[in-house]
Design an enzyme around this catalytic site. Structure first.
Site, PDB file in Angstrom:
ATOM      1  N   HIS A  72      22.306 -24.983 -40.409  1.00 37.99           N
ATOM      2  CA  HIS A  72      22.601 -25.480 -38.845  1.00 37.99           C
ATOM      3  C   HIS A  72      21.475 -24.869 -37.890  1.00 37.99           C
ATOM      4  O   HIS A  72      20.994 -23.726 -38.052  1.00 37.99           O
ATOM      5  CB  HIS A  72      23.855 -24.453 -38.454  1.00 37.99           C
ATOM      6  CG  HIS A  72      25.206 -24.996 -38.890  1.00 37.99           C
ATOM      7  ND1 HIS A  72      26.440 -25.033 -38.264  1.00 37.99           N
ATOM      8  CD2 HIS A  72      25.629 -25.847 -39.941  1.00 37.99           C
ATOM      9  CE1 HIS A  72      27.307 -25.570 -38.871  1.00 37.99           C
ATOM     10  NE2 HIS A  72      26.777 -26.237 -39.940  1.00 37.99           N
ATOM     11  N   TYR A 200      31.119 -22.336 -29.734  1.00 34.77           N
ATOM     12  CA  TYR A 200      31.749 -21.088 -29.203  1.00 34.77           C
ATOM     13  C   TYR A 200      32.212 -21.273 -27.507  1.00 34.77           C
ATOM     14  O   TYR A 200      31.422 -21.987 -26.772  1.00 34.77           O
ATOM     15  CB  TYR A 200      30.515 -20.052 -29.038  1.00 34.77           C
ATOM     16  CG  TYR A 200      30.386 -19.442 -30.020  1.00 34.77           C
ATOM     17  CD1 TYR A 200      29.397 -20.276 -31.035  1.00 34.77           C
ATOM     18  CD2 TYR A 200      30.803 -18.329 -30.506  1.00 34.77           C
ATOM     19  CE1 TYR A 200      29.156 -19.371 -32.230  1.00 34.77           C
ATOM     20  CE2 TYR A 200      30.507 -17.458 -31.848  1.00 34.77           C
ATOM     21  CZ  TYR A 200      29.467 -18.227 -32.652  1.00 34.77           C
ATOM     22  OH  TYR A 200      29.189 -17.632 -33.718  1.00 34.77           O
ATOM     23  N   PRO A 292      33.051  -9.956 -34.212  1.00 31.00           N
ATOM     24  CA  PRO A 292      32.481 -11.042 -34.886  1.00 31.00           C
ATOM     25  C   PRO A 292      31.765 -12.009 -33.960  1.00 31.00           C
ATOM     26  O   PRO A 292      31.189 -13.074 -34.455  1.00 31.00           O
ATOM     27  CB  PRO A 292      33.806 -11.706 -35.669  1.00 31.00           C
ATOM     28  CG  PRO A 292      35.012 -11.008 -35.029  1.00 31.00           C
ATOM     29  CD  PRO A 292      34.583  -9.681 -34.489  1.00 31.00           C
ATOM     30  N   LYS A 296      27.368 -11.179 -37.006  1.00 31.49           N
ATOM     31  CA  LYS A 296      26.356  -9.955 -37.136  1.00 31.49           C
ATOM     32  C   LYS A 296      27.165  -9.257 -38.337  1.00 31.49           C
ATOM     33  O   LYS A 296      26.208  -8.351 -38.767  1.00 31.49           O
ATOM     34  CB  LYS A 296      25.891  -9.230 -36.111  1.00 31.49           C
ATOM     35  CG  LYS A 296      24.998 -10.096 -35.072  1.00 31.49           C
ATOM     36  CD  LYS A 296      24.038 -10.335 -35.778  1.00 31.49           C
ATOM     37  CE  LYS A 296      23.248 -11.713 -35.000  1.00 31.49           C
ATOM     38  NZ  LYS A 296      22.636 -12.706 -35.805  1.00 31.49           N
ATOM     39  N   TYR A 384      20.600 -14.704 -32.570  1.00 28.09           N
ATOM     40  CA  TYR A 384      21.607 -15.529 -33.542  1.00 28.09           C
ATOM     41  C   TYR A 384      21.238 -15.743 -34.824  1.00 28.09           C
ATOM     42  O   TYR A 384      21.855 -15.164 -35.582  1.00 28.09           O
ATOM     43  CB  TYR A 384      22.253 -16.553 -32.608  1.00 28.09           C
ATOM     44  CG  TYR A 384      23.587 -17.220 -33.508  1.00 28.09           C
ATOM     45  CD1 TYR A 384      23.468 -17.787 -34.605  1.00 28.09           C
ATOM     46  CD2 TYR A 384      24.765 -16.865 -32.942  1.00 28.09           C
ATOM     47  CE1 TYR A 384      24.806 -18.340 -35.212  1.00 28.09           C
ATOM     48  CE2 TYR A 384      25.934 -17.183 -33.565  1.00 28.09           C
ATOM     49  CZ  TYR A 384      25.825 -17.944 -34.612  1.00 28.09           C
ATOM     50  OH  TYR A 384      26.917 -18.377 -35.044  1.00 28.09           O
TER      51      TYR A 384
HETATM   52  P1  FAS Z   1      33.509  -4.519 -46.847  1.00 23.31           P
HETATM   53  O1  FAS Z   1      34.724  -3.747 -46.080  1.00 23.31           O
HETATM   54  O2  FAS Z   1      33.415  -5.829 -47.225  1.00 23.31           O
HETATM   55  O3  FAS Z   1      33.596  -3.853 -48.678  1.00 23.31           O
HETATM   56  C1  FAS Z   1      33.733  -2.423 -48.677  1.00 23.31           C
HETATM   57  C2  FAS Z   1      34.403  -2.248 -50.266  1.00 23.31           C
HETATM   58  O4  FAS Z   1      34.834  -0.954 -50.695  1.00 23.31           O
HETATM   59  C3  FAS Z   1      35.996  -3.146 -50.116  1.00 23.31           C
HETATM   60  O5  FAS Z   1      35.922  -4.016 -51.497  1.00 23.31           O
HETATM   61  C4  FAS Z   1      36.843  -1.893 -50.531  1.00 23.31           C
HETATM   62  O6  FAS Z   1      37.907  -2.266 -51.183  1.00 23.31           O
HETATM   63  C5  FAS Z   1      35.935  -0.973 -50.896  1.00 23.31           C
HETATM   64  N1  FAS Z   1      36.373   0.592 -51.112  1.00 23.31           N
HETATM   65  C6  FAS Z   1      36.685   0.952 -49.870  1.00 23.31           C
HETATM   66  N2  FAS Z   1      37.057   2.394 -50.077  1.00 23.31           N
HETATM   67  C7  FAS Z   1      36.786   2.810 -51.339  1.00 23.31           C
HETATM   68  C8  FAS Z   1      36.907   3.972 -52.045  1.00 23.31           C
HETATM   69  N3  FAS Z   1      37.263   5.105 -51.825  1.00 23.31           N
HETATM   70  N4  FAS Z   1      36.466   3.671 -53.534  1.00 23.31           N
HETATM   71  C9  FAS Z   1      36.191   2.409 -54.093  1.00 23.31           C
HETATM   72  N5  FAS Z   1      36.060   1.365 -53.298  1.00 23.31           N
HETATM   73  C10 FAS Z   1      36.181   1.676 -51.936  1.00 23.31           C
HETATM   74  N6  FAS Z   1      31.625 -10.525 -40.115  1.00 23.31           N
HETATM   75  C11 FAS Z   1      30.796 -11.503 -39.558  1.00 23.31           C
HETATM   76  O7  FAS Z   1      29.670 -11.580 -39.620  1.00 23.31           O
HETATM   77  N7  FAS Z   1      31.521 -12.741 -39.372  1.00 23.31           N
HETATM   78  C12 FAS Z   1      32.904 -12.828 -39.400  1.00 23.31           C
HETATM   79  O8  FAS Z   1      33.557 -13.846 -38.913  1.00 23.31           O
HETATM   80  C13 FAS Z   1      33.711 -11.471 -39.884  1.00 23.31           C
HETATM   81  N8  FAS Z   1      35.021 -11.657 -39.620  1.00 23.31           N
HETATM   82  C14 FAS Z   1      35.718 -10.408 -40.193  1.00 23.31           C
HETATM   83  C15 FAS Z   1      37.083 -10.490 -40.290  1.00 23.31           C
HETATM   84  C16 FAS Z   1      37.864  -9.206 -40.750  1.00 23.31           C
HETATM   85  C17 FAS Z   1      39.253  -9.214 -40.937  1.00 23.31           C
HETATM   86  C18 FAS Z   1      37.058  -8.109 -41.162  1.00 23.31           C
HETATM   87  C19 FAS Z   1      37.671  -6.814 -41.677  1.00 23.31           C
HETATM   88  C20 FAS Z   1      35.667  -8.339 -41.029  1.00 23.31           C
HETATM   89  C21 FAS Z   1      35.113  -9.286 -40.799  1.00 23.31           C
HETATM   90  N9  FAS Z   1      33.613  -9.469 -40.583  1.00 23.31           N
HETATM   91  C22 FAS Z   1      32.922 -10.433 -39.964  1.00 23.31           C
HETATM   92  C23 FAS Z   1      32.655  -8.376 -40.973  1.00 23.31           C
HETATM   93  C24 FAS Z   1      32.758  -8.413 -42.450  1.00 23.31           C
HETATM   94  O9  FAS Z   1      32.065  -9.514 -42.766  1.00 23.31           O
HETATM   95  C25 FAS Z   1      31.802  -7.225 -42.696  1.00 23.31           C
HETATM   96  O10 FAS Z   1      30.718  -6.871 -42.078  1.00 23.31           O
HETATM   97  C26 FAS Z   1      31.471  -7.273 -44.404  1.00 23.31           C
HETATM   98  O11 FAS Z   1      32.627  -7.344 -45.115  1.00 23.31           O
HETATM   99  C27 FAS Z   1      30.826  -5.910 -44.783  1.00 23.31           C
HETATM  100  O12 FAS Z   1      30.640  -5.741 -45.979  1.00 23.31           O
HETATM  101  P2  FAS Z   1      30.801  -4.302 -46.674  1.00 23.31           P
HETATM  102  O13 FAS Z   1      29.970  -3.329 -45.979  1.00 23.31           O
HETATM  103  O14 FAS Z   1      30.318  -4.508 -48.177  1.00 23.31           O
HETATM  104  O15 FAS Z   1      32.328  -3.914 -46.266  1.00 23.31           O
HETATM  105  C1  PHB Z   2      33.295 -17.724 -39.117  1.00 21.58           C
HETATM  106  O1  PHB Z   2      32.982 -18.809 -39.635  1.00 21.58           O
HETATM  107  O2  PHB Z   2      34.236 -17.221 -39.730  1.00 21.58           O
HETATM  108  C2  PHB Z   2      32.738 -17.279 -38.078  1.00 21.58           C
HETATM  109  C3  PHB Z   2      31.544 -17.709 -37.627  1.00 21.58           C
HETATM  110  C4  PHB Z   2      30.716 -17.326 -36.462  1.00 21.58           C
HETATM  111  C5  PHB Z   2      31.349 -16.071 -35.938  1.00 21.58           C
HETATM  112  C6  PHB Z   2      32.365 -15.598 -36.537  1.00 21.58           C
HETATM  113  C7  PHB Z   2      33.064 -15.839 -37.428  1.00 21.58           C
HETATM  114  O3  PHB Z   2      30.702 -15.590 -35.006  1.00 21.58           O
END
Ligand code: FAS
Ligand code: PHB
Length: 389
Positions: A72, A200, A292, A296, A384
């Site tokens: 994109h 957005y 989100p 980032k 971005y």
């Molecule tokens: P994660 O949380 O992905 O992974 C951590 C892992 O550690 C998990 O699998 C968990 O099960 C494990 N864990 C936890 N405690 C443990 C323990 N005691 N022992 C062993 N394992 C354990 N980011 C964006 O850029 N765009 C988005 O649209 C976006 N939407 C999101 C929506 C939601 C609902 C959430 C919660 C986050 C969103 N994020 C988004 C942010 C998300 O993408 C995170 O930045 C990303 O998952 C970060 O990755 P990790 O640091 O690996 O953490």
């Molecule tokens: C998504 O595709 O889930 C998405 C994209 C951009 C954002 C947040 C979520 O800023």
């Protein structure tokens, strides 16, 4: 059990770091508390910065992302009936890749299996010890048994609800937090995206985002009260509300369909400092969270992994500890810029309860300025697509 680098968490941070280290012959074990199916069932991020894409290539896990991801060159900003494009390619000569976090995680799992990397599922880390010395260890529970993993370094990639952040003594730890008075109601639907690039939208009724995963898998969000649950949003209500927050021509071409995933995510800004304590290092959501809005979250996890990977290489290849010592300051410098950008985008595009007439005028003027100023658009574009590592 023994390894060189013990990684807590089999999400994108842990898997990406583990794969990069494996490729350089640095032994590591990943402990993941959930099953693989559970981890792969999460629907989260969708936009990858250039730095993330490069790391996936270095890890040897970029092939499917390059085949199936979408490049994109810009995004659309809708403000009421008006819509204008931020042209990344023209303004900063870079772009982003749209490729779901679920697919990133799937590719990293496949690569780890192929490389024979050890990952223990349903293995919950319960305590971290010895981080101040040179033989740290983790205790964990798996299959009803308490076990111990000794290592040379521990990396907390265990997300916001993990245990690693608390393993840094409270008197040495400082956190900064801002909670937003709304959430995002997200829907995944097997429908063609309404637009080739992300939209957005800031409307009188609140924020909306139109995104996608592929030609027939769309991802949409609307700002909603924190008190809402997905049950408050039957499909018909979601689609009508989304249309009401988009410019008329966009709403008119929106293809709706049954939701195949529906969830509400709260919005929060959070940073915990430092990201290192002795031989314990934090990466990703274990140390920081962003709303989100700026896409980032996943991308700041990637820059942490980049910095820590190179610091561990310096140690194992040359016995050089300086980069490890500088990891926290270096990672935090970039994280805070992502926190600022995500906070700024969230304030620019959302309706806040209790906004005064003046607040609304300032918000509207901010969007007018962005629509008309190449300098303002360049500032948004460079953040971005991702500031340099
Ligand atoms: P994660 O949380 O992905 O992974 C951590 C892992 O550690 C998990 O699998 C968990 O099960 C494990 N864990 C936890 N405690 C443990 C323990 N005691 N022992 C062993 N394992 C354990 N980011 C964006 O850029 N765009 C988005 O649209 C976006 N939407 C999101 C929506 C939601 C609902 C959430 C919660 C986050 C969103 N994020 C988004 C942010 C998300 O993408 C995170 O930045 C990303 O998952 C970060 O990755 P990790 O640091 O690996 O953490
Ligand atoms: C998504 O595709 O889930 C998405 C994209 C951009 C954002 C947040 C979520 O800023």
């Amino acid at each position: 059990m023994r390894t060189k680098v013990a990684i807590i968490g089999g999400g994108p941070s842990g898997l990406l770091l583990g794969q990069l280290l494996l490729k350089r012959g640095i032994d590591n074990v990943i402990l993941e508390r959930r099953s693989r199916e559970y981890v792969l069932g999460r629907i989260r991020a969708g936009v990858l910065e250039a730095g993330f894409v490069e790391l996936m290539r270095t890890a040897g896990t970029g092939r499917r992302m390059e085949e199936e991801g979408f490049i994109h060159d810009g995004i659309e900003i809708a403000h009421g009936a008006r819509m204008f494009r931020i042209d990344f390619r023209k303004l900063v000569q870079r772009s982003v890749v749209v490729y779901g976090q679920t697919e990133v995680t799937r590719d990293l799992y496949a690569a780890r299996d192929a490389a024979g990397g050890e990952i223990l599922h349903e293995a919950r880390a319960t305590s971290i010890g010895g981080a101040e010395g040179d033989t740290p260890f983790i205790t964990f529970r798996q299959g009803g048994e308490q076990r111990r993993l000794t290592c040379e370094f521990i990396v907390g990639c265990d997300g916001f609800h993990g245990i690693s952040r608390q393993a840094i003594p409270g008197k040495l730890r400082k956190s900064y937090e801002k909670s937003y008075p709304f959430g995002w109601m997200g829907v995944l639907s097997e429908t063609p995206p309404v637009n080739r690039e992300l939209i957005y939208s800031c409307s009188e009724r609140g924020f909306a985002l139109c995104s996608m995963r592929n030609e027939n898998l769309s991802r949409y969000y609307v700002q909603c009260p924190l008190s809402d649950t997905p049950d408050d949003w039957p499909d018909d209500r979601f689609w009508e509300e989304l249309k009401s927050r988009l410019p008329e021509p966009v709403a008119a071409r929106l293809v709706t369909g049954p939701s195949i995933e529906k969830s509400i995510a709260p919005l929060r800004s959070f940073v915990s400092e430092p990201m290192r304590h002795g031989r314990l290092f934090l990466c990703g959501d274990a140390a920081h969270i962003v709303p989100p809005t700026g896409a980032k979250g996943l991308n700041t996890a990637a820059s942490d992994v980049h910095y820590l990977y190179h610091a561990l290489l310096a140690w194992y290849d040359r016995g050089d500890a300086r980069t490890l010592e500088g990891y926290s300051a270096r990672a935090l410098a970039r994280i805070w810029k992502a926190e600022r950008f995500s906070w700024w985008m969230t304030n620019l595009l959302h309706r806040f309860p209790g906004q005064s007439g003046f607040d609304l005028r300032i918000q509207s003027t901010d969007l007018d300025y962005l629509a008309a100023s190449e300098a303002a658009q360049t500032a948004l574009a460079e953040n971005y697509v991702g500031l340099p590592y």
